[in-house]
Motif scaffolding. Structure first.
Motif, PDB file in Angstrom:
ATOM      1  N   THR A 261      -2.862   8.681   1.241  1.00 44.68           N
ATOM      2  CA  THR A 261      -1.423   8.846   0.964  1.00 44.68           C
ATOM      3  C   THR A 261      -1.168  10.264   0.448  1.00 44.68           C
ATOM      4  O   THR A 261      -0.231  10.940   0.879  1.00 44.68           O
ATOM      5  CB  THR A 261      -0.954   7.817  -0.087  1.00 44.68           C
ATOM      6  OG1 THR A 261      -1.382   6.520   0.304  1.00 44.68           O
ATOM      7  CG2 THR A 261       0.557   7.832  -0.236  1.00 44.68           C
TER       8      THR A 261
ATOM      9  N   ASN B 213      -0.512   6.667   8.578  1.00 43.36           N
ATOM     10  CA  ASN B 213      -1.700   6.444   7.763  1.00 43.36           C
ATOM     11  C   ASN B 213      -2.251   5.077   8.174  1.00 43.36           C
ATOM     12  O   ASN B 213      -1.891   4.058   7.593  1.00 43.36           O
ATOM     13  CB  ASN B 213      -1.324   6.488   6.276  1.00 43.36           C
ATOM     14  CG  ASN B 213      -2.525   6.259   5.378  1.00 43.36           C
ATOM     15  OD1 ASN B 213      -3.637   6.054   5.857  1.00 43.36           O
ATOM     16  ND2 ASN B 213      -2.304   6.297   4.074  1.00 43.36           N
TER      17      ASN B 213
ATOM     18  N   ASP C  97       6.718  -0.966  10.035  1.00 41.85           N
ATOM     19  CA  ASP C  97       5.448  -1.583   9.653  1.00 41.85           C
ATOM     20  C   ASP C  97       5.341  -2.926  10.349  1.00 41.85           C
ATOM     21  O   ASP C  97       6.323  -3.667  10.451  1.00 41.85           O
ATOM     22  CB  ASP C  97       5.356  -1.764   8.133  1.00 41.85           C
ATOM     23  CG  ASP C  97       3.915  -1.896   7.659  1.00 41.85           C
ATOM     24  OD1 ASP C  97       3.442  -1.005   6.951  1.00 41.85           O
ATOM     25  OD2 ASP C  97       3.262  -2.911   8.027  1.00 41.85           O
ATOM     26  N   ILE C  98       4.125  -3.219  10.793  1.00 44.07           N
ATOM     27  CA  ILE C  98       3.864  -4.454  11.515  1.00 44.07           C
ATOM     28  C   ILE C  98       3.886  -5.654  10.561  1.00 44.07           C
ATOM     29  O   ILE C  98       4.068  -6.794  10.990  1.00 44.07           O
ATOM     30  CB  ILE C  98       2.505  -4.306  12.234  1.00 44.07           C
ATOM     31  CG1 ILE C  98       2.437  -5.160  13.465  1.00 44.07           C
ATOM     32  CG2 ILE C  98       1.336  -4.537  11.299  1.00 44.07           C
ATOM     33  CD1 ILE C  98       1.321  -4.749  14.407  1.00 44.07           C
TER      34      ILE C  98
ATOM     35  N   PHE D  78       0.855  -1.193   0.000  1.00 45.23           N
ATOM     36  CA  PHE D  78       0.000   0.000   0.000  1.00 45.23           C
ATOM     37  C   PHE D  78       0.887   1.238   0.000  1.00 45.23           C
ATOM     38  O   PHE D  78       1.830   1.340   0.775  1.00 45.23           O
ATOM     39  CB  PHE D  78      -0.875  -0.002   1.260  1.00 45.23           C
ATOM     40  CG  PHE D  78      -1.967   1.028   1.241  1.00 45.23           C
ATOM     41  CD1 PHE D  78      -3.292   0.665   1.071  1.00 45.23           C
ATOM     42  CD2 PHE D  78      -1.669   2.379   1.391  1.00 45.23           C
ATOM     43  CE1 PHE D  78      -4.297   1.611   1.056  1.00 45.23           C
ATOM     44  CE2 PHE D  78      -2.669   3.340   1.375  1.00 45.23           C
ATOM     45  CZ  PHE D  78      -3.986   2.957   1.215  1.00 45.23           C
ATOM     46  N   GLY D  79       0.518   2.197  -0.865  1.00 45.00           N
ATOM     47  CA  GLY D  79       1.261   3.459  -0.858  1.00 45.00           C
ATOM     48  C   GLY D  79       1.864   3.801  -2.197  1.00 45.00           C
ATOM     49  O   GLY D  79       3.067   3.970  -2.329  1.00 45.00           O
TER      50      GLY D  79
ATOM     51  N   GLY E 277       3.515   2.541   9.998  1.00 45.14           N
ATOM     52  CA  GLY E 277       2.682   1.861   8.988  1.00 45.14           C
ATOM     53  C   GLY E 277       3.164   2.289   7.613  1.00 45.14           C
ATOM     54  O   GLY E 277       2.414   2.814   6.801  1.00 45.14           O
TER      55      GLY E 277
ATOM     56  N   THR F  88       6.269  -1.921  15.441  1.00 45.67           N
ATOM     57  CA  THR F  88       5.236  -0.941  15.717  1.00 45.67           C
ATOM     58  C   THR F  88       5.741  -0.093  16.864  1.00 45.67           C
ATOM     59  O   THR F  88       6.938  -0.065  17.131  1.00 45.67           O
ATOM     60  CB  THR F  88       3.884  -1.628  15.974  1.00 45.67           C
ATOM     61  OG1 THR F  88       2.909  -0.611  16.171  1.00 45.67           O
ATOM     62  CG2 THR F  88       3.906  -2.585  17.147  1.00 45.67           C
TER      63      THR F  88
HETATM   64  N1  SAM Z   1       2.164   4.680   4.712  1.00 48.16           N
HETATM   65  C1  SAM Z   1       1.610   4.146   3.465  1.00 48.16           C
HETATM   66  C2  SAM Z   1       0.727   5.199   2.819  1.00 48.16           C
HETATM   67  O1  SAM Z   1       0.469   6.225   3.449  1.00 48.16           O
HETATM   68  O2  SAM Z   1       0.301   5.003   1.666  1.00 48.16           O
HETATM   69  C3  SAM Z   1       0.831   2.858   3.743  1.00 48.16           C
HETATM   70  C4  SAM Z   1      -0.369   3.019   4.651  1.00 48.16           C
HETATM   71  S1  SAM Z   1      -1.358   1.556   4.751  1.00 48.16           S
HETATM   72  C5  SAM Z   1      -2.944   2.275   4.784  1.00 48.16           C
HETATM   73  C6  SAM Z   1      -1.212   1.066   6.457  1.00 48.16           C
HETATM   74  C7  SAM Z   1       0.039   0.266   6.776  1.00 48.16           C
HETATM   75  O3  SAM Z   1       0.111   0.189   8.208  1.00 48.16           O
HETATM   76  C8  SAM Z   1       0.047  -1.160   6.284  1.00 48.16           C
HETATM   77  O4  SAM Z   1       1.242  -1.425   5.589  1.00 48.16           O
HETATM   78  C9  SAM Z   1      -0.057  -2.011   7.565  1.00 48.16           C
HETATM   79  O5  SAM Z   1       0.684  -3.222   7.483  1.00 48.16           O
HETATM   80  C10 SAM Z   1       0.540  -1.091   8.616  1.00 48.16           C
HETATM   81  N2  SAM Z   1       0.064  -1.277  10.005  1.00 48.16           N
HETATM   82  C11 SAM Z   1      -1.172  -1.631  10.443  1.00 48.16           C
HETATM   83  N3  SAM Z   1      -1.229  -1.649  11.778  1.00 48.16           N
HETATM   84  C12 SAM Z   1      -0.001  -1.282  12.226  1.00 48.16           C
HETATM   85  C13 SAM Z   1       0.574  -1.100  13.514  1.00 48.16           C
HETATM   86  N4  SAM Z   1      -0.121  -1.301  14.628  1.00 48.16           N
HETATM   87  N5  SAM Z   1       1.877  -0.723  13.594  1.00 48.16           N
HETATM   88  C14 SAM Z   1       2.614  -0.522  12.474  1.00 48.16           C
HETATM   89  N6  SAM Z   1       2.121  -0.689  11.228  1.00 48.16           N
HETATM   90  C15 SAM Z   1       0.831  -1.049  11.097  1.00 48.16           C
END
Ligand code: SAM
Length: 273
Positions: free
Chosen positions: A112, A210, A155-156, A104-105, A133, A184
């Motif tokens: 984004t 995000n 990222d998780i 994603f992204g 994330g 995280t």
């Molecule tokens: N940062 C990019 C953007 O803005 O396009 C991707 C955002 S995408 C909507 C959310 C991302 O957050 C995913 O890759 C997901 O694996 C990660 N994610 C979800 N829960 C999380 C957490 N608790 N800690 C870290 N990352 C997390």
């Protein structure tokens, strides 16, 4: 491409679907009250049960169509483009090249774009930015393009990290300026990036995330632990009708100067520690 088209929906004709699969259908979909079953060869399917018709349709290369339809995306001072459209980034814009489809992204989602736009509104020169994330790494890379001294993405999902690292390489962004690690924000799991261990005490200048409204609510207090006093918070992934959840969380944690920006049904909230 051979399609056997029969009236009904996947739900109303559930019992007939097995017949189609058993006859060798390679795919089934429902469109406008009709079921479309894809086959590689024409078969005898004239049983009274089915009552459909064969049609021959032009093959569509979905991958090629998807690529053809993609356009570069502009958000603030950054333009994000897939590799084959790199030449279309205007010279006045900072380029980010991202191969779509890996994480994603790609800039094609409003959240984004909102986050890249918000980063672009800041003077990030020499700043330390944490991207929670990170997905494709797009926000960390945007921060680095905008002059951040450190852009650290976590990222998780472990699958995103090699993708984010490959994207950074493609954009000629390297450690120690840009770094990605699986993780995280939980204190136990969160480690400051290599060469920046002092950050554990000082906090980041900017934290961008995000994610989604309910997770921002849960993480709000932790976000502040990672920000220096006066540091900037940028949160998106928030559906407008869940905005109140995030606003309540930020007010609870004493975040100052909050502001909201909308793009369609999506919201971005900014504030200061
Ligand atoms: N940062 C990019 C953007 O803005 O396009 C991707 C955002 S995408 C909507 C959310 C991302 O957050 C995913 O890759 C997901 O694996 C990660 N994610 C979800 N829960 C999380 C957490 N608790 N800690 C870290 N990352 C997390």
């Amino acid at each position: 491409m051979l399609v056997y088209v029969l009236p009904g929906t996947l739900e109303s004709r559930e019992d007939d679907l097995d017949l189609l699969w058993e006859a060798g259908a390679t795919g089934l979909e429902e469109r406008g009250g009709l079921i479309r079953a894809y086959f590689s060869e024409r078969l005898e399917l004239e049983g009274p049960l089915l009552g459909g018709e064969w049609t021959e349709e032009e093959d569509r290369d979905w991958q090629a169509a998807f690529k053809r339809d993609l356009r570069p995306v502009q958000a603030g001072r950054i333009t994000i483009a897939p590799p084959w459209l790199a030449d279309e980034v205007p010279a006045t814009q900072l380029p980010l090249i991202i191969e779509p489809g890996m994480a994603f992204g790609t800039g094609h989602h409003a959240t984004t774009r909102l986050a890249v736009g918000a980063l672009s509104n800041l003077d990030l020169t020499g700043k330390k930015v944490l991207d929670v994330g990170t997905g494709s790494g797009v926000l960390a890379m945007a921060a680095a393009r905008l002059g951040a001294a450190l852009a650290y993405g976590v990222d998780i999902d472990p699958l995103t990290i090699p993708v984010a690292r490959a994207n950074a390489e493609q954009n000629d962004l390297h450690a120690p300026q840009v770094q990605f690690e699986e993780g995280t924000l939980n204190a136990a799991e969160f480690a400051a990036p290599a060469d920046h261990s002092d950050l554990s005490n000082q906090g980041y200048d900017v934290l961008v995330a995000n994610l989604f409204a309910e997770l921002h609510d849960i993480l709000a207090a932790t976000y502040l632990l990672h920000l220096r006093p006066g540091g900037q918070l940028i949160l998106t992934g928030i559906l407008e009708d869940r905005l109140d959840v995030v606003q309540a969380a930020l007010s609870r944690e004493g975040v100052q100067d909050t502001a909201v920006e909308l793009d369609g049904e999506w919201a971005l909230v900014t504030g200061r520690k």
